[in-house]
Structures are given as C-alpha cells and as structure tokens.
Design a protein around this motif. Structure first.
Motif, mmCIF file in Angstrom:
data_model
loop_
_atom_site.group_PDB
_atom_site.id
_atom_site.type_symbol
_atom_site.label_atom_id
_atom_site.label_comp_id
_atom_site.label_asym_id
_atom_site.label_seq_id
_atom_site.Cartn_x
_atom_site.Cartn_y
_atom_site.Cartn_z
ATOM 1 N N HIS A 235 0.818 -1.216 0.000
ATOM 2 C CA HIS A 235 0.000 0.000 0.000
ATOM 3 C C HIS A 235 0.851 1.264 0.000
ATOM 4 O O HIS A 235 0.369 2.327 -0.390
ATOM 5 C CB HIS A 235 -1.029 -0.014 1.135
ATOM 6 N N PHE A 236 2.104 1.182 0.368
ATOM 7 C CA PHE A 236 2.975 2.352 0.296
ATOM 8 C C PHE A 236 3.286 2.705 -1.159
ATOM 9 O O PHE A 236 3.366 3.885 -1.508
ATOM 10 C CB PHE A 236 4.270 2.134 1.092
ATOM 11 N N MET A 237 3.437 1.695 -1.996
ATOM 12 C CA MET A 237 3.649 1.960 -3.420
ATOM 13 C C MET A 237 2.381 2.544 -4.038
ATOM 14 O O MET A 237 2.446 3.433 -4.882
ATOM 15 C CB MET A 237 4.072 0.690 -4.154
ATOM 16 N N ARG A 238 1.243 2.074 -3.601
ATOM 17 C CA ARG A 238 -0.018 2.639 -4.093
ATOM 18 C C ARG A 238 -0.142 4.103 -3.674
ATOM 19 O O ARG A 238 -0.573 4.943 -4.460
ATOM 20 C CB ARG A 238 -1.201 1.823 -3.596
ATOM 21 N N LYS A 239 0.250 4.407 -2.422
ATOM 22 C CA LYS A 239 0.224 5.798 -1.964
ATOM 23 C C LYS A 239 1.181 6.654 -2.782
ATOM 24 O O LYS A 239 0.864 7.801 -3.111
ATOM 25 C CB LYS A 239 0.596 5.889 -0.484
ATOM 26 N N LEU A 240 2.342 6.095 -3.118
ATOM 27 C CA LEU A 240 3.307 6.830 -3.942
ATOM 28 C C LEU A 240 2.692 7.182 -5.291
ATOM 29 O O LEU A 240 2.792 8.320 -5.755
ATOM 30 C CB LEU A 240 4.579 6.006 -4.134
ATOM 31 N N VAL A 241 2.041 6.241 -5.902
ATOM 32 C CA VAL A 241 1.411 6.483 -7.203
ATOM 33 C C VAL A 241 0.313 7.530 -7.072
ATOM 34 O O VAL A 241 0.186 8.415 -7.923
ATOM 35 C CB VAL A 241 0.866 5.164 -7.803
ATOM 36 N N ILE A 242 -0.456 7.493 -6.002
ATOM 37 C CA ILE A 242 -1.513 8.488 -5.790
ATOM 38 C C ILE A 242 -0.905 9.882 -5.653
ATOM 39 O O ILE A 242 -1.370 10.839 -6.272
ATOM 40 C CB ILE A 242 -2.362 8.129 -4.550
ATOM 41 N N ILE A 243 0.159 9.990 -4.850
ATOM 42 C CA ILE A 243 0.815 11.290 -4.666
ATOM 43 C C ILE A 243 1.338 11.811 -6.000
ATOM 44 O O ILE A 243 1.166 12.983 -6.338
ATOM 45 C CB ILE A 243 1.959 11.178 -3.636
ATOM 46 N N LEU A 244 1.970 10.943 -6.774
ATOM 47 C CA LEU A 244 2.567 11.374 -8.047
ATOM 48 C C LEU A 244 1.540 11.619 -9.146
ATOM 49 O O LEU A 244 1.820 12.323 -10.106
ATOM 50 C CB LEU A 244 3.598 10.343 -8.517
ATOM 51 N N SER A 245 0.361 11.042 -9.006
ATOM 52 C CA SER A 245 -0.648 11.195 -10.059
ATOM 53 C C SER A 245 -1.514 12.434 -9.872
ATOM 54 O O SER A 245 -2.329 12.752 -10.738
ATOM 55 C CB SER A 245 -1.532 9.953 -10.136
ATOM 56 N N GLU A 246 -1.331 13.153 -8.772
ATOM 57 C CA GLU A 246 -2.088 14.377 -8.568
ATOM 58 C C GLU A 246 -1.682 15.415 -9.601
ATOM 59 O O GLU A 246 -0.553 15.415 -10.083
ATOM 60 C CB GLU A 246 -1.866 14.902 -7.153
ATOM 61 N N ASP A 247 -2.601 16.308 -9.921
ATOM 62 C CA ASP A 247 -2.354 17.339 -10.935
ATOM 63 C C ASP A 247 -1.184 18.215 -10.512
ATOM 64 O O ASP A 247 -1.212 18.843 -9.459
ATOM 65 C CB ASP A 247 -3.604 18.189 -11.131
ATOM 66 N N GLN A 248 -0.156 18.230 -11.336
ATOM 67 C CA GLN A 248 1.026 19.022 -11.049
ATOM 68 C C GLN A 248 1.274 20.042 -12.161
ATOM 69 O O GLN A 248 2.360 20.579 -12.271
ATOM 70 C CB GLN A 248 2.246 18.114 -10.894
ATOM 71 N N SER A 249 0.247 20.327 -12.934
ATOM 72 C CA SER A 249 0.420 21.234 -14.064
ATOM 73 C C SER A 249 0.687 22.672 -13.617
ATOM 74 O O SER A 249 1.227 23.462 -14.373
ATOM 75 C CB SER A 249 -0.809 21.188 -14.972
ATOM 76 N N THR A 250 0.307 22.998 -12.408
ATOM 77 C CA THR A 250 0.527 24.354 -11.904
ATOM 78 C C THR A 250 1.472 24.346 -10.707
ATOM 79 O O THR A 250 1.301 25.111 -9.770
ATOM 80 C CB THR A 250 -0.814 24.999 -11.498
ATOM 81 N N MET A 251 2.469 23.471 -10.748
ATOM 82 C CA MET A 251 3.399 23.351 -9.619
ATOM 83 C C MET A 251 4.204 24.637 -9.451
ATOM 84 O O MET A 251 4.781 25.143 -10.407
ATOM 85 C CB MET A 251 4.354 22.177 -9.821
ATOM 86 N N THR A 252 4.213 25.150 -8.239
ATOM 87 C CA THR A 252 5.052 26.290 -7.890
ATOM 88 C C THR A 252 6.160 25.770 -6.980
ATOM 89 O O THR A 252 6.155 24.614 -6.584
ATOM 90 C CB THR A 252 4.240 27.361 -7.142
ATOM 91 N N SER A 253 7.090 26.637 -6.645
ATOM 92 C CA SER A 253 8.182 26.201 -5.773
ATOM 93 C C SER A 253 7.647 25.756 -4.415
ATOM 94 O O SER A 253 8.171 24.820 -3.814
ATOM 95 C CB SER A 253 9.217 27.313 -5.612
ATOM 96 N N THR A 254 6.576 26.388 -3.940
ATOM 97 C CA THR A 254 5.974 25.979 -2.664
ATOM 98 C C THR A 254 5.370 24.590 -2.793
ATOM 99 O O THR A 254 5.518 23.756 -1.906
ATOM 100 C CB THR A 254 4.885 26.993 -2.245
ATOM 101 N N GLN A 255 4.699 24.325 -3.902
ATOM 102 C CA GLN A 255 4.109 23.007 -4.115
ATOM 103 C C GLN A 255 5.187 21.946 -4.283
ATOM 104 O O GLN A 255 5.000 20.806 -3.865
ATOM 105 C CB GLN A 255 3.160 23.042 -5.313
ATOM 106 N N ASP A 256 6.315 22.305 -4.899
ATOM 107 C CA ASP A 256 7.432 21.361 -5.010
ATOM 108 C C ASP A 256 7.912 20.955 -3.624
ATOM 109 O O ASP A 256 8.192 19.789 -3.363
ATOM 110 C CB ASP A 256 8.598 21.980 -5.789
ATOM 111 N N ALA A 257 8.012 21.940 -2.733
ATOM 112 C CA ALA A 257 8.447 21.662 -1.369
ATOM 113 C C ALA A 257 7.418 20.803 -0.642
ATOM 114 O O ALA A 257 7.783 19.892 0.117
ATOM 115 C CB ALA A 257 8.691 22.961 -0.610
ATOM 116 N N LEU A 258 6.124 21.056 -0.881
ATOM 117 C CA LEU A 258 5.077 20.243 -0.263
ATOM 118 C C LEU A 258 5.136 18.805 -0.767
ATOM 119 O O LEU A 258 4.954 17.859 0.013
ATOM 120 C CB LEU A 258 3.694 20.842 -0.540
ATOM 121 N N LEU A 259 5.382 18.628 -2.063
ATOM 122 C CA LEU A 259 5.530 17.289 -2.624
ATOM 123 C C LEU A 259 6.690 16.565 -1.956
ATOM 124 O O LEU A 259 6.567 15.408 -1.543
ATOM 125 C CB LEU A 259 5.743 17.349 -4.137
ATOM 126 N N PHE A 260 7.814 17.246 -1.813
ATOM 127 C CA PHE A 260 8.969 16.658 -1.146
ATOM 128 C C PHE A 260 8.606 16.234 0.277
ATOM 129 O O PHE A 260 8.932 15.126 0.706
ATOM 130 C CB PHE A 260 10.138 17.645 -1.124
#
Length: 96
Positions: free
Chosen positions: A26-51
């Motif tokens: 389920h950790f790999m599934r969570k990873l895929v969910i996190i990475l599949s979220e819309d990132q088309s408007t990623m800002t530097s703050t959102q990059d830090a949140l993703l990290f």
C-alpha cells in the motif's frame, strides 16, 4: 519526471525485476496516488510540499516495516523531488 515514470514502469513493468516490491504494497499505491495528482501548476511551494509528503511517506514505510524495495523506490523518488524543489529557488546574488 522522466526518471519517476521510469521507476513506476519498472515497478509495474512485465516481467517484474526480482527486487520489485509486491503490487499489493500500500505504500507503493500511496506513492502512485501522490505522483498522479495534478502538477500542471506546480510552484516552488508546491514542489516543497511534494517533497515533504514523500518524506512523510518514506518515514511511514520504514516505521511500519514496508518491503525494502518499496522503501528504496520511495527514497529515490523523494531525493529526485528534493533536488527539483531545491532548484526551484533562484540563487541569491550578493554584492561585494
């Protein structure tokens, strides 16, 4: 992002490598969910949140005894995200 997609393909690719984690992890599934979220408007703050989300996922996986391969993949993706987040901030130019 290409490296991340390669990791996911490697994870679900056929045939799976001997080191690949179980698809039921389920950790790999969570990873895929996190990475599949819309990132088309990623800002530097959102990059830090993703990290930070990936760091939290990595710590949870290690704490809860996830498969070693799952922990390795999450850590690798987290490092890539950290590198991207750190590059999002322009260097400070200092005077003499």
């Amino acid at each position: 992002m290409i490296i991340v997609l390669a990791l996911i393909f490697e994870y679900w690719g056929a045939p799976m490598a001997a080191w690949s984690p179980s698809i039921t992890c389920h950790f790999m599934r969570k990873l895929v969910i996190i990475l599949s979220e819309d990132q088309s408007t990623m800002t530097s703050t959102q990059d830090a949140l993703l990290f930070n989300r990936l760091l939290e996922l990595e710590m949870d996986a290690e704490r809860q005894g996830a498969e070693e391969a799952s922990c390795r993949i999450i850590a690798r993706v987290r490092r890539i995200a950290g590198t991207a987040a750190s590059r999002a901030y322009p260097p400070t130019i200092r005077g003499h």
